[in-house]
Design a protein around this motif. Structure first.
Motif, mmCIF file in Angstrom:
data_model
loop_
_atom_site.group_PDB
_atom_site.id
_atom_site.type_symbol
_atom_site.label_atom_id
_atom_site.label_comp_id
_atom_site.label_asym_id
_atom_site.label_seq_id
_atom_site.Cartn_x
_atom_site.Cartn_y
_atom_site.Cartn_z
ATOM 1 N N GLY A 245 0.817 -1.204 0.000
ATOM 2 C CA GLY A 245 0.000 0.000 0.000
ATOM 3 C C GLY A 245 0.856 1.260 0.000
ATOM 4 O O GLY A 245 2.082 1.194 0.098
ATOM 5 N N GLY A 246 0.201 2.410 -0.127
ATOM 6 C CA GLY A 246 0.933 3.661 -0.109
ATOM 7 C C GLY A 246 0.166 4.783 -0.772
ATOM 8 O O GLY A 246 -1.037 4.671 -1.024
ATOM 9 N N LEU B 1 -5.519 4.132 -11.123
ATOM 10 C CA LEU B 1 -6.146 4.400 -9.824
ATOM 11 C C LEU B 1 -6.838 5.755 -9.817
ATOM 12 O O LEU B 1 -6.375 6.725 -10.445
ATOM 13 C CB LEU B 1 -5.099 4.315 -8.724
ATOM 14 N N LYS B 2 -7.937 5.804 -9.085
ATOM 15 C CA LYS B 2 -8.756 7.003 -8.957
ATOM 16 C C LYS B 2 -8.829 7.410 -7.481
ATOM 17 O O LYS B 2 -8.673 6.561 -6.594
ATOM 18 C CB LYS B 2 -10.166 6.726 -9.466
ATOM 19 N N PRO B 3 -9.112 8.668 -7.201
ATOM 20 C CA PRO B 3 -9.245 9.093 -5.798
ATOM 21 C C PRO B 3 -10.278 8.265 -5.039
ATOM 22 O O PRO B 3 -10.093 8.006 -3.843
ATOM 23 C CB PRO B 3 -9.668 10.561 -5.920
ATOM 24 N N THR C 223 -3.861 5.333 -0.712
ATOM 25 C CA THR C 223 -4.334 6.703 -0.870
ATOM 26 C C THR C 223 -4.010 7.181 -2.272
ATOM 27 O O THR C 223 -2.844 7.133 -2.688
ATOM 28 C CB THR C 223 -3.693 7.636 0.157
ATOM 29 N N VAL C 224 -5.042 7.615 -2.986
ATOM 30 C CA VAL C 224 -4.876 8.111 -4.352
ATOM 31 C C VAL C 224 -5.160 9.607 -4.328
ATOM 32 O O VAL C 224 -6.299 10.031 -4.146
ATOM 33 C CB VAL C 224 -5.806 7.397 -5.341
ATOM 34 N N SER C 225 -4.116 10.386 -4.512
ATOM 35 C CA SER C 225 -4.256 11.836 -4.393
ATOM 36 C C SER C 225 -3.117 12.525 -5.131
ATOM 37 O O SER C 225 -2.002 12.014 -5.205
ATOM 38 C CB SER C 225 -4.249 12.244 -2.924
#
Length: 121
Positions: free
Chosen positions: A9-10, A85-87, A118-120
């Motif tokens: 993860g990350g 990946l999306k937020p 976390t997607v940001s």
């Protein structure tokens, strides 16, 4: 008796990729279904993807075409490759495994401790 340890993860930017891994260890004779769930902020835990021992997979509609689940039966490990990946994919991701212990005939479901994705930007 059985431990599931997740990794991978990350923090990633939208459009990026991550690969989650989950290794099972302990008193294991065999493992039936394995899978990944996630729980986003303020949301209920939901199924992301599941895979049978034979390799048949199913996915939540929201991740079809972007995520791929796979497993290595020799290593008692399940993977989740996450692309594009999306937020809204931001969540704690949990793996699970339906484990049959030595001398038993029924499977028991075990869970990992969870890994944050976390997607940001």
């Amino acid at each position: 008796q059985v431990q599931l340890v997740e990794s991978g993860g990350g923090l990633v930017q939208p459009g990026g990729s991550l690969r989650l891994s989950c290794a099972a260890s302990g008193r294991i004779f065999s493992i039936n279904d394995m899978g990944w769930y996630r729980q986003g902020p303020g949301k209920q835990r939901e199924l992301v993807a599941g895979i049978t021992r034979g390799g048949s997979a199913n996915y939540a509609d929201s991740v079809k075409g972007r995520f791929t689940i796979s497993r290595d039966n020799a290593k008692n490990t399940v993977y989740l490759q996450m692309n594009s990946l999306k937020p809204e994919d931001t969540a704690v991701y949990y793996c699970n495994a339906d484990v049959i212990a030595p001398g038993r005939t029924r499977a028991y479901r075990y869970w990992g401790q969870g890994t944050q994705v976390t997607v940001s930007s």
